[in-house]
Design a protein around this motif. Structure first.
Motif, PDB file in Angstrom:
ATOM      1  N   LEU A  97       0.185   0.536   5.592  1.00  0.00           N
ATOM      2  CA  LEU A  97      -1.145   0.964   6.012  1.00  0.00           C
ATOM      3  C   LEU A  97      -1.693   1.896   4.943  1.00  0.00           C
ATOM      4  CD1 LEU A  97      -0.229   1.825   9.686  1.00  0.00           C
ATOM      5  CD2 LEU A  97      -1.737  -0.030   8.984  1.00  0.00           C
ATOM      6  N   SER A  98      -2.967   1.857   4.731  1.00  0.00           N
ATOM      7  CA  SER A  98      -3.580   2.742   3.750  1.00  0.00           C
ATOM      8  C   SER A  98      -3.891   4.091   4.381  1.00  0.00           C
ATOM      9  CB  SER A  98      -4.874   2.113   3.223  1.00  0.00           C
ATOM     10  OG  SER A  98      -5.564   3.045   2.433  1.00  0.00           O
ATOM     11  N   GLY A  99      -3.472   5.148   3.715  1.00  0.00           N
ATOM     12  CA  GLY A  99      -3.813   6.489   4.178  1.00  0.00           C
ATOM     13  C   GLY A  99      -5.301   6.754   4.082  1.00  0.00           C
ATOM     14  N   GLU A 122       3.162   9.604   3.371  1.00  0.00           N
ATOM     15  CA  GLU A 122       3.297   9.572   4.828  1.00  0.00           C
ATOM     16  C   GLU A 122       2.705   8.297   5.439  1.00  0.00           C
ATOM     17  OE1 GLU A 122      -0.536  11.300   3.760  1.00  0.00           O
ATOM     18  OE2 GLU A 122       1.467  11.875   3.153  1.00  0.00           O
ATOM     19  N   ASP A 123       1.726   7.673   4.763  1.00  0.00           N
ATOM     20  CA  ASP A 123       1.153   6.430   5.270  1.00  0.00           C
ATOM     21  C   ASP A 123       2.175   5.295   5.205  1.00  0.00           C
ATOM     22  OD1 ASP A 123       1.037   6.539   2.476  1.00  0.00           O
ATOM     23  OD2 ASP A 123      -0.987   5.728   2.342  1.00  0.00           O
ATOM     24  N   PHE A 124       2.902   5.215   4.124  1.00  0.00           N
ATOM     25  CA  PHE A 124       3.944   4.197   3.981  1.00  0.00           C
ATOM     26  C   PHE A 124       5.089   4.476   4.950  1.00  0.00           C
ATOM     27  CE2 PHE A 124       7.434   2.472   0.984  1.00  0.00           C
ATOM     28  CZ  PHE A 124       7.434   1.241   1.605  1.00  0.00           C
ATOM     29  N   ASP A 125       5.436   5.738   5.111  1.00  0.00           N
ATOM     30  CA  ASP A 125       6.516   6.129   6.005  1.00  0.00           C
ATOM     31  C   ASP A 125       6.214   5.722   7.449  1.00  0.00           C
ATOM     32  OD1 ASP A 125       9.019   7.519   6.589  1.00  0.00           O
ATOM     33  OD2 ASP A 125       7.768   9.063   7.499  1.00  0.00           O
ATOM     34  N   ILE A 126       5.019   6.013   7.924  1.00  0.00           N
ATOM     35  CA  ILE A 126       4.680   5.651   9.306  1.00  0.00           C
ATOM     36  C   ILE A 126       4.586   4.128   9.461  1.00  0.00           C
ATOM     37  CG2 ILE A 126       2.143   5.736   9.254  1.00  0.00           C
ATOM     38  CD1 ILE A 126       2.412   7.380  11.930  1.00  0.00           C
ATOM     39  N   VAL A 161       1.856   8.482 -10.277  1.00  0.00           N
ATOM     40  CA  VAL A 161       3.198   9.073 -10.226  1.00  0.00           C
ATOM     41  C   VAL A 161       3.505   9.489  -8.785  1.00  0.00           C
ATOM     42  CG1 VAL A 161       4.587  11.084 -10.915  1.00  0.00           C
ATOM     43  CG2 VAL A 161       3.313   9.782 -12.639  1.00  0.00           C
ATOM     44  N   ARG A 162       2.515  10.099  -8.108  1.00  0.00           N
ATOM     45  CA  ARG A 162       2.699  10.507  -6.707  1.00  0.00           C
ATOM     46  C   ARG A 162       2.976   9.288  -5.834  1.00  0.00           C
ATOM     47  NH1 ARG A 162      -2.071  12.219  -5.651  1.00  0.00           N
ATOM     48  NH2 ARG A 162      -2.656  10.712  -4.079  1.00  0.00           N
ATOM     49  N   TRP A 163       2.222   8.206  -6.034  1.00  0.00           N
ATOM     50  CA  TRP A 163       2.446   6.989  -5.259  1.00  0.00           C
ATOM     51  C   TRP A 163       3.848   6.428  -5.505  1.00  0.00           C
ATOM     52  CZ3 TRP A 163      -2.619   3.670  -6.088  1.00  0.00           C
ATOM     53  CH2 TRP A 163      -3.680   4.268  -5.411  1.00  0.00           C
ATOM     54  N   ARG A 165       6.520   8.061  -6.597  1.00  0.00           N
ATOM     55  CA  ARG A 165       7.484   8.994  -6.005  1.00  0.00           C
ATOM     56  C   ARG A 165       7.571   8.768  -4.499  1.00  0.00           C
ATOM     57  NH1 ARG A 165       6.242  15.267  -5.109  1.00  0.00           N
ATOM     58  NH2 ARG A 165       7.862  15.600  -3.556  1.00  0.00           N
ATOM     59  N   GLY A 166       6.426   8.598  -3.865  1.00  0.00           N
ATOM     60  CA  GLY A 166       6.411   8.362  -2.431  1.00  0.00           C
ATOM     61  C   GLY A 166       7.125   7.077  -2.049  1.00  0.00           C
ATOM     62  N   GLN A 167       6.930   6.028  -2.834  1.00  0.00           N
ATOM     63  CA  GLN A 167       7.619   4.759  -2.569  1.00  0.00           C
ATOM     64  C   GLN A 167       9.136   4.964  -2.613  1.00  0.00           C
ATOM     65  OE1 GLN A 167       6.485   1.254  -2.470  1.00  0.00           O
ATOM     66  NE2 GLN A 167       4.486   2.041  -1.912  1.00  0.00           N
ATOM     67  N   ILE A 168       9.590   5.686  -3.615  1.00  0.00           N
ATOM     68  CA  ILE A 168      11.030   5.940  -3.750  1.00  0.00           C
ATOM     69  C   ILE A 168      11.529   6.775  -2.568  1.00  0.00           C
ATOM     70  CG2 ILE A 168      12.778   7.158  -5.128  1.00  0.00           C
ATOM     71  CD1 ILE A 168      11.046   6.316  -7.616  1.00  0.00           C
ATOM     72  N   GLU A 169      10.802   7.828  -2.216  1.00  0.00           N
ATOM     73  CA  GLU A 169      11.205   8.680  -1.098  1.00  0.00           C
ATOM     74  C   GLU A 169      11.293   7.892   0.205  1.00  0.00           C
ATOM     75  OE1 GLU A 169       9.112  12.863  -2.589  1.00  0.00           O
ATOM     76  OE2 GLU A 169       8.114  11.616  -1.099  1.00  0.00           O
TER      77      GLU A 169
END
Length: 177
Positions: A97-99, A122-126, A161-163, A165-169
């Motif tokens: 989902l897109s934040g 958090e959008d990918f996480d949810i 870079v933030r995106w 990093r978020g994918q990896i997290e």
């Protein structure tokens, strides 16, 4: 802040959007209609586009490189949303989902831990929380969210870079999937 807003919301459909997003006049109506017409869908993402009006209004003010960055982002978003998310939605495999602009059925959203502060995505996480619960996720192509393009290479690089990093997290957090 997102979780606080969700807990204060009273509607059957809860929408979230980024602070830098502009909605078209019919975006909210289109998102609600999409969810009403698709009862098996528990959450939906909007059609996120780079606002071409911004480019037109700034013609002559942008450097050639800024114009290139803006047009590149426009094409990227067309590819990601018009083609990518539309196709993923058709085959039932919407990845995230897109934040920028998404909506949830209230009863579905409250079956998740809501938005996590353990990741910058958090959008990918949810989204993965919803996938884990086998919730249908859709793409409301007529609900449009408009973004201004990033015209500075350092800011664009920082965003990407933030995106990443978020994918990896998030992938690490949900590695069992």
């Amino acid at each position: 802040a997102l979780n606080r807003g969700i807990k204060e919301a009273h509607g059957e459909i809860i929408m979230n959007l980024d602070s830098d997003v502009f909605l078209t006049p019919t975006s909210i109506k289109e998102m609600v209609l999409y969810l009403l017409k698709n009862p098996r869908i528990g959450a939906a993402t909007a059609n996120v586009e780079i606002d071409l009006e911004t480019l037109e209004n700034n013609k002559g003010k942008l450097t050639p490189f800024q114009s290139f960055l803006a047009k590149s982002q426009f094409l990227e978003y067309v590819h990601s949303f018009h083609l990518g998310r539309h196709y993923q939605s058709l085959v039932g495999s919407l990845y995230t989902l897109s934040g920028a602009f998404s909506a949830f059925r209230r009863e579905i959203l409250f079956k998740t831990p809501l938005y996590s502060n353990e990741t910058v995505s958090e959008d990918f996480d949810i989204t993965l929380e919803l996938h884990r619960k086998r919730v249908g996720i859709g793409y409301a192509k007529n609900a449009k969210a408009l973004l201004e393009p990033i015209l500075d290479i350092d800011r664009l690089y920082s965003q990407r870079v933030r995106w990443s990093r978020g994918q990896i997290e998030v992938n690490s957090k949900h590695r069992y999937m």
